[in-house]
Design an enzyme around this catalytic site. Sequence first.
Site, short mmCIF file in Angstrom:
data_model
loop_
_atom_site.label_atom_id
_atom_site.label_comp_id
_atom_site.label_asym_id
_atom_site.label_seq_id
_atom_site.Cartn_x
_atom_site.Cartn_y
_atom_site.Cartn_z
N LYS A 4 4.14 -5.80 3.10
CA LYS A 4 3.23 -5.71 4.59
C LYS A 4 1.67 -6.40 3.13
O LYS A 4 1.92 -5.91 1.81
CB LYS A 4 3.21 -5.26 5.05
N CYS A 26 0.84 -1.52 -0.25
CA CYS A 26 -0.41 -0.04 -0.25
C CYS A 26 1.35 1.33 -0.18
O CYS A 26 0.25 2.27 0.13
CB CYS A 26 -0.72 0.32 0.66
N TYR A 27 2.43 1.32 -0.27
CA TYR A 27 2.68 2.47 -0.24
C TYR A 27 3.20 2.91 -1.59
O TYR A 27 3.57 2.10 -2.11
CB TYR A 27 4.49 2.45 0.19
N SER A 28 2.90 4.46 -1.11
CA SER A 28 2.37 4.94 -0.22
C SER A 28 1.41 5.63 -0.46
O SER A 28 1.08 7.10 -1.79
CB SER A 28 2.94 6.76 0.42
#
Length: 317
Positions: free
Chosen positions: A84, A47-49
Site C-alpha cells: 500500500k 508505512c508498516y509499522s
Amino acid sequence: MTNRNASASPLVLGAMSFGTLVDEETSFALLDRFVERGGIWIDTADCYSFWVSDTGQGGASEEVLGRWLAARPQARAQVRISTKVGAEPLWPGSWPQHRTGLSPRAIRAAVDGSLARLGVDRIDLLWLHQEDRAVAIEETVDALAALTADGTVSRVGASNHPAWRIERARAHARSIGSVPIDAFQLNSTYLRTRPGTLPPGVAHPFGVLSDEQRDFALANGLEIWAYTPLLSGAYDNPAKPVPPVYDHPGTAGRLAVLGEVAASRGVGRGQIVLAWQLARGIRPILGGSRVDQLDVAMDAASITLSADEITLLDGPV
C-alpha cells in the site's frame, strides 16, 4: 520450502508487524508455513509499522519480505505481493496530518521505494492506503494507469475509501482504457461496532466495511479483503477483551450464536468467524505472531458452513 497443499488458500497473510513486533526469524517461519499450507497472497504497506519502529517511519515489513524472497528464490513464483502507498509519515511524528498522500509524484516515489525494499520488479496488487481529498481521484488514477501500463503494477485496490470515490476512480479508469480498481480492503469482523465509533487501529471514517460498501463491491465484482477479522485474538483468548466499541446489546446475541456454532463444530469461535467471512465473499487477512496460531486460522478455510448455520450467524443484529 515446498507447497504441500495443492489447493490455494483464500486467506491472506498480513505482514504488518514483520521487522518490528515480529522478529525476522519468526517472520520467515510464518511465511514458510503460509506457503506450505497453500497460501498465495501476502499483504504489507510501505508505512508498516512506523508507529512501533525505531525510526518513526515504515519500511521494515517490506524489507523483511524482500530478504525472505531473496533467501527463497522459488517463492516469487508461488506468492503474490500486495502493498500500500499513501499513509507513510512525511517525517517521524507527522502522521496523520502530514503523510505522503496520493499525488502522482508521491505514488511513483512510493512504488519505487517499495520495489527496492521488496527486491521485486512488479507489485501484484497496489493499494491506495487512505483516501487523499487534497488530490483529485482522477489524478491518482492517472498515476496508477501509468504503473499498470508499464507492467510495474498488475492490479490496483483501495483501502479505507468510501464507495463513491471508488466508483469515480473506476469510471475514470474505464474512460482512459486503464485497469480499474478491483478490490476493497477494510476492517471487518463478525461483531458490529456501535454507530459512530471506530475499532482500535482504524483511523479513517470509511475504514470499517459497511453494508453499502459490501453491496457496492459485490454488485461490481470487487474483491473484499478484511483486516483485523479476529479482533487480535479476542474471540478465543479470555485475556484479550473485546474492544469497548463493540459493547452494545447486539453483541451478546452474536457472541451467543457464534459460540453455539463453534461448539457444535468443535472448533474455536475465531475459526467460525473466518469461515463466515469466506462464506460472505470476504477474504480475511491473518495477523498473529506464532506458527501454531497461523495453522489454526488456516484450518478455518476448510470449514464449509451450512445454509442454516449462515442464517443463524446472520440473524442477530
